[in-house]
Design an enzyme around this catalytic site. Structure first.
Site, PDB file in Angstrom:
ATOM      1  N   GLU A  85     -44.580 -23.267   3.108  1.00 49.63           N
ATOM      2  CA  GLU A  85     -44.914 -24.544   3.735  1.00 49.63           C
ATOM      3  C   GLU A  85     -44.854 -25.707   2.758  1.00 49.63           C
ATOM      4  O   GLU A  85     -44.423 -26.813   3.113  1.00 49.63           O
ATOM      5  CB  GLU A  85     -46.299 -24.477   4.385  1.00 49.63           C
ATOM      6  CG  GLU A  85     -46.340 -23.683   5.691  1.00 49.63           C
ATOM      7  CD  GLU A  85     -46.302 -22.177   5.505  1.00 49.63           C
ATOM      8  OE1 GLU A  85     -46.377 -21.716   4.355  1.00 49.63           O
ATOM      9  OE2 GLU A  85     -46.199 -21.450   6.501  1.00 49.63           O
ATOM     10  N   PHE A  91     -47.608 -22.478  13.042  1.00 51.04           N
ATOM     11  CA  PHE A  91     -48.870 -22.859  13.678  1.00 51.04           C
ATOM     12  C   PHE A  91     -49.401 -24.007  12.826  1.00 51.04           C
ATOM     13  O   PHE A  91     -49.251 -23.981  11.613  1.00 51.04           O
ATOM     14  CB  PHE A  91     -49.881 -21.707  13.669  1.00 51.04           C
ATOM     15  CG  PHE A  91     -49.623 -20.673  14.728  1.00 51.04           C
ATOM     16  CD1 PHE A  91     -50.289 -20.707  15.943  1.00 51.04           C
ATOM     17  CD2 PHE A  91     -48.699 -19.665  14.499  1.00 51.04           C
ATOM     18  CE1 PHE A  91     -50.041 -19.757  16.917  1.00 51.04           C
ATOM     19  CE2 PHE A  91     -48.443 -18.713  15.472  1.00 51.04           C
ATOM     20  CZ  PHE A  91     -49.110 -18.759  16.683  1.00 51.04           C
ATOM     21  N   HIS A 128     -55.302 -19.514  14.125  1.00 49.13           N
ATOM     22  CA  HIS A 128     -54.289 -19.850  15.135  1.00 49.13           C
ATOM     23  C   HIS A 128     -54.923 -20.686  16.237  1.00 49.13           C
ATOM     24  O   HIS A 128     -54.557 -20.589  17.396  1.00 49.13           O
ATOM     25  CB  HIS A 128     -53.669 -18.587  15.731  1.00 49.13           C
ATOM     26  CG  HIS A 128     -52.864 -17.781  14.756  1.00 49.13           C
ATOM     27  ND1 HIS A 128     -53.438 -16.972  13.817  1.00 49.13           N
ATOM     28  CD2 HIS A 128     -51.531 -17.678  14.566  1.00 49.13           C
ATOM     29  CE1 HIS A 128     -52.483 -16.391  13.098  1.00 49.13           C
ATOM     30  NE2 HIS A 128     -51.317 -16.806  13.533  1.00 49.13           N
TER      31      HIS A 128
HETATM   32  C1  LIG Z   1     -48.588 -19.347   5.312  1.00 52.61           C
HETATM   33  C2  LIG Z   1     -48.118 -18.723   6.580  1.00 52.61           C
HETATM   34  N1  LIG Z   1     -47.040 -19.239   7.206  1.00 52.61           N
HETATM   35  C3  LIG Z   1     -46.602 -18.710   8.352  1.00 52.61           C
HETATM   36  C4  LIG Z   1     -47.234 -17.645   8.911  1.00 52.61           C
HETATM   37  C5  LIG Z   1     -46.759 -17.076  10.245  1.00 52.61           C
HETATM   38  N2  LIG Z   1     -46.269 -15.707  10.062  1.00 52.61           N
HETATM   39  C6  LIG Z   1     -47.057 -14.649  10.297  1.00 52.61           C
HETATM   40  S1  LIG Z   1     -46.341 -13.207   9.894  1.00 52.61           S
HETATM   41  C7  LIG Z   1     -44.889 -13.983   9.472  1.00 52.61           C
HETATM   42  C8  LIG Z   1     -43.732 -13.187   8.981  1.00 52.61           C
HETATM   43  C9  LIG Z   1     -44.152 -12.292   7.864  1.00 52.61           C
HETATM   44  O1  LIG Z   1     -43.074 -11.590   7.363  1.00 52.61           O
HETATM   45  P1  LIG Z   1     -43.269 -10.565   6.179  1.00 52.61           P
HETATM   46  O2  LIG Z   1     -44.127 -11.160   5.113  1.00 52.61           O
HETATM   47  O3  LIG Z   1     -41.946 -10.086   5.754  1.00 52.61           O
HETATM   48  O4  LIG Z   1     -44.134  -9.387   6.814  1.00 52.61           O
HETATM   49  P2  LIG Z   1     -43.783  -8.469   8.062  1.00 52.61           P
HETATM   50  O5  LIG Z   1     -44.349  -9.155   9.257  1.00 52.61           O
HETATM   51  O6  LIG Z   1     -42.317  -8.294   8.124  1.00 52.61           O
HETATM   52  O7  LIG Z   1     -44.497  -7.188   7.814  1.00 52.61           O
HETATM   53  C10 LIG Z   1     -45.016 -15.358   9.623  1.00 52.61           C
HETATM   54  C11 LIG Z   1     -43.956 -16.336   9.332  1.00 52.61           C
HETATM   55  C12 LIG Z   1     -48.371 -17.152   8.229  1.00 52.61           C
HETATM   56  N3  LIG Z   1     -49.075 -16.110   8.703  1.00 52.61           N
HETATM   57  N4  LIG Z   1     -48.779 -17.696   7.076  1.00 52.61           N
END
Ligand SMILES: Cc1ncc(C[n+]2csc(CCOP(=O)(O)OP(=O)(O)O)c2C)c(N)n1
Lengths: 337, 381
Positions: free
Chosen positions: A68, A91, A137
């Site tokens: 971000e 979000f 959220h």
């Molecule tokens: C700082 C932040 N930005 C965006 C999100 C929204 N978000 C939740 S899970 C996710 C993807 C996560 O991907 P990864 O770290 O590869 O884990 P996976 O879900 O594939 O296990 C996102 C973008 C978040 N939780 N935290």
């Protein structure tokens, strides 16, 4: 029926209204760029940017890593070079991870450069509670940014406002934090046609959603609809005719509409879903005191979220958020003061 | 230091006679596992799978609130990283690691009340959002933790537990304690500032922080190539001058070996490391994304990604090494089956029973009272 007429009367939901404006502005401004997590291939977590990558290509609809701070910083750099930038927070809660770039860099750029570096950036994202999202959220953290001079803060509550305010925000030379109310994204009851053409709702102009004479309810976002319901109940049960104002933008704030209403009704309740302490509702109360204290027949009261995080499960979440009952009871207190 | 340093020395690492011997006959941590250990590891993988399957079914029946981030196909990472830890080590699971909360310290006995891990019942209560959940359902799913159990409570903000792990590990260092803190992260979260700030700090002070990266190829709807510029996510370790290991995330023993290598190093005060476990996200990002995920990922890709079920991979090893007979290996076979196709008969009865008890506890537990919402914003005296 002609095609144009059909378009004018087609009802759209809040989310589609936003999506259409993004498509239209991307078409109109070839230099505009959209950046954010999962906005391209996926089309956004909620689908606001759906179809954009196919239409405008992955360079203008950039899927960023989960970063971000880098998203906001990059938006600043792009805007510096004269581009319009839409930066999505998946979000609005995650905006905290880009906080420094927003409040210290974007917000002050114009000031620091004597107005030489405008930043036409819209940072937008889904916000608000009532959906069982838990602490991360469900936030309505607009006060952080209203408290940082140099940022505009916008929260539309209807599809046509979503469209008109988004277009106004994208065309504004200042950074705008644009709160979308995710519980309204697909709400059927509020679907409406969007006025044709390059429909704009100017920033800094509140809307009176219900005319009234006895009491003013001031709100925005989700609780606006709770206020409208409370107003109907007040009318039905007590014959109290409440006016309901939708602020639409917090910065700039339409003080005139607020103060004129107070002069007319002499009684006010301010409702929002952010925590009470230092929330924007407190600001509205202060402004009323400063300008029209002598018109008041009762203290101005607030209905806000409790000073807690937004808890997850329903009985807890509803306990801390504004409700029709809480608004109704507070209005009665003010009306019968 | 060779950044791709692994448990088995690489060609470049073989310099002395001793190295040569080590290369020919590597002393792998797995070599000291007993038959009982292997059977327990298998049982834990079954347990993780069954727990996930049960939740998928419950969610489909509309009994659960919140998003289910399935850990299916990634169980070998959870069990392989947790099995060799000590009771007093710390962990920080995130959204896709629900089983980690109860798998932690399972070696101390599933029902042992002294165990430094959550009970299945507690984790179920959390998922069902009940008053008996560790956080009284104030926050959802994986956002729980416990200091006495050594589990860092996470937020939604990805990678935010790594700097916190640094704090815990720095306390260890100040106390001359040889515990480790193992944090879980998706590959997508390795792009966050907190990931870099945390690892940088950990590396400077040789903190016992082990960062497990579950590289399941997708971060929500964004593929790994748009998240990370290096060939392997583990290569990010170079920037901190620490080891970055790549493990086969489908192979519990490979994950185990590499974890133990990092753990031993950390216990000796040699600092942090990254273990990237290659795997594949079986379903959508969360259950809300299942259908979209079938559109943004090709059918072939999904099939390829699911082909090496960690249960099947491990069973092959167990049979080849005479730990299980062919018959015994076939007795319970959820591997390769879709979550909604498997039945209780596909799992050992003790696994089904353990989860059943937890689910019943959760269902029987009351919802928290609304007043709970106003408690504990501050420490209550
Ligand atoms: C700082 C932040 N930005 C965006 C999100 C929204 N978000 C939740 S899970 C996710 C993807 C996560 O991907 P990864 O770290 O590869 O884990 P996976 O879900 O594939 O296990 C996102 C973008 C978040 N939780 N935290």
């Amino acid at each position: 029926m002609s095609v144009v007429a059909a378009e004018e009367t087609t009802k759209v939901n809040y989310l589609t209204a936003l999506r259409n404006v993004l498509h239209e502005e991307m078409e109109r401004f070839p230099d505009m760029v959209c950046i954010g997590e999962d906005i391209g291939i996926l089309g956004g977590a909620f689908g606001v940017t759906e179809g954009m990558r196919d239409k405008f290509g992955p360079d203008r609809v950039l899927d960023t890593p989960i970063s971000e701070s880098a998203i906001v910083g990059m938006a600043i750099g792009l805007a510096m070079t004269g581009r319009i930038v839409m930066a999505e927070m998946q979000f609005i809660d995650f905006i905290s991870c880009g906080f420094d770039q927003i409040v210290n860099n974007a917000a002050t750029m114009c000031y620091r450069t004597n107005g030489e570096v405008p930043l036409p950036i819209v940072i937008r994202g889904p916000s608000g509670g009532y959906g069982g999202g838990g602490p991360y959220h469900s936030q309505q953290n607009e006060a952080w940014f209203a408290h940082s001079p140099g940022l505009k803060v916008v929260i539309p509550s209807t599809p046509s406002d979503a469209a008109g305010l988004l277009r106004a925000s994208l065309r504004d030379p200042n950074p705008v934090i644009f709160y979308e109310v995710k519980e309204l994204y697909r709400k059927r009851e509020i679907e409406e046609p969007i006025p044709p053409g390059e429909w704009i709702v100017p920033l800094g102009k509140a809307a009176i959603r219900r005319e009234g004479t006895d009491l003013t309810l001031i709100s925005y976002g989700n609780p606006l609809y709770l206020c409208l319901q409370a107003a109907e109940l007040l009318q039905e049960r007590e014959g109290i005719n409440a006016e309901v104002i939708d602020l639409r933008t917090l910065v700039p704030l339409d003080k005139e509409t607020i103060l004129n209403s107070v002069k007319k009704t002499n009684r006010v309740v301010v409702v929002n879903e952010a925590p009470k302490t230092c929330g924007f509702a407190a600001e509205v109360v202060a402004i009323i005191n400063e300008h029209v204290f002598e018109y008041l027949d009762a203290p101005v009261l607030r209905v806000t979220r409790a000073d807690t995080p937004v808890p997850w499960v329903q009985p807890l979440e509803l306990a801390v958020l504004p409700s029709v009952d809480k608004i109704y009871d507070t209005c009665i207190k003010v009306a019968k003061f | 230091m060779n950044q791709k340093s692994t448990v088995i020395p690489s060609e470049e690492e073989v310099k002395t006679e001793e190295d040569k011997e080590r290369k020919a006959k590597p002393i792998l941590p797995r070599n000291s596992l007993t038959r009982e250990d292997h059977l327990e590891i298998l049982r834990q993988i079954y347990l993780a799978r069954y727990f996930d399957v049960r939740l998928i079914k419950e969610k489909r029946r509309g009994r659960l609130r919140g998003t289910l981030y399935s850990s299916q196909n990634q169980e070998a990472i959870l069990v392989g990283t947790l099995y060799g830890l000590r009771s007093d080590d710390w962990i920080s699971p995130v959204h896709r690691d629900m089983p980690a909360f109860f798998l932690k310290d399972m070696r101390s006995g599933w029902d042992n009340p002294e165990r430094k891990g959550m009970s299945i019942a507690q984790v179920c209560a959390q998922v069902w959002g009940k008053a008996t959940a560790p956080g009284r359902a104030k926050d959802n799913w994986s956002h729980i933790g416990s200091v006495p159990l050594g589990i860092i409570p996470s937020t939604s903000m990805l990678a935010s537990t790594i700097p916190v792990a640094c704090g815990v590990a720095y306390d260890f260092k100040l106390r001359n304690h040889d515990g480790v803190v193992l944090t879980y992260n998706g590959e997508g979260s390795t792009a966050r500032g907190d990931f870099h700030e945390g690892l940088n700090l950990a590396a400077i002070h040789d903190l016992a922080v082990i960062v497990v990266v579950e590289n399941n190829q997708w971060a929500y709807g964004t593929p790994v190539e748009l998240e990370c510029p290096t060939e392997d996510v583990a290569d990010r370790a170079r920037g901190y001058n620490i080891p970055g290991l790549v493990a086969d995330g489908q192979d519990v023993l490979d994950v185990y070996d590499k974890t133990m290598w990092c753990v031993e190093r950390a216990r000796k005060g040699l600092g942090p490391s990254i273990i990237e476990c290659k795997t594949y996200r079986a379903f959508g990002h969360g259950d809300h994304d299942d259908q979209r995920a079938d559109r943004y990922r090709s059918k072939e890709e999904i099939e390829r990604g699911r082909r090496r079920d960690p249960i099947a991979v491990y069973k092959t090893y167990l049979v080849e090494n005479g730990i299980l007979s062919e018959e015994e290996a076939k007795r319970y076979s959820p591997e390769g089956k879709h979550a909604i196709q498997v039945t209780d008969e596909d799992f050992p009865p003790e696994v089904v029973e353990a989860v059943r008890k937890g689910v019943e506890f959760a269902i029987a537990s009351p919802l928290p009272e609304p007043e709970e919402a106003f408690k504990h914003v501050f420490v209550e005296e």
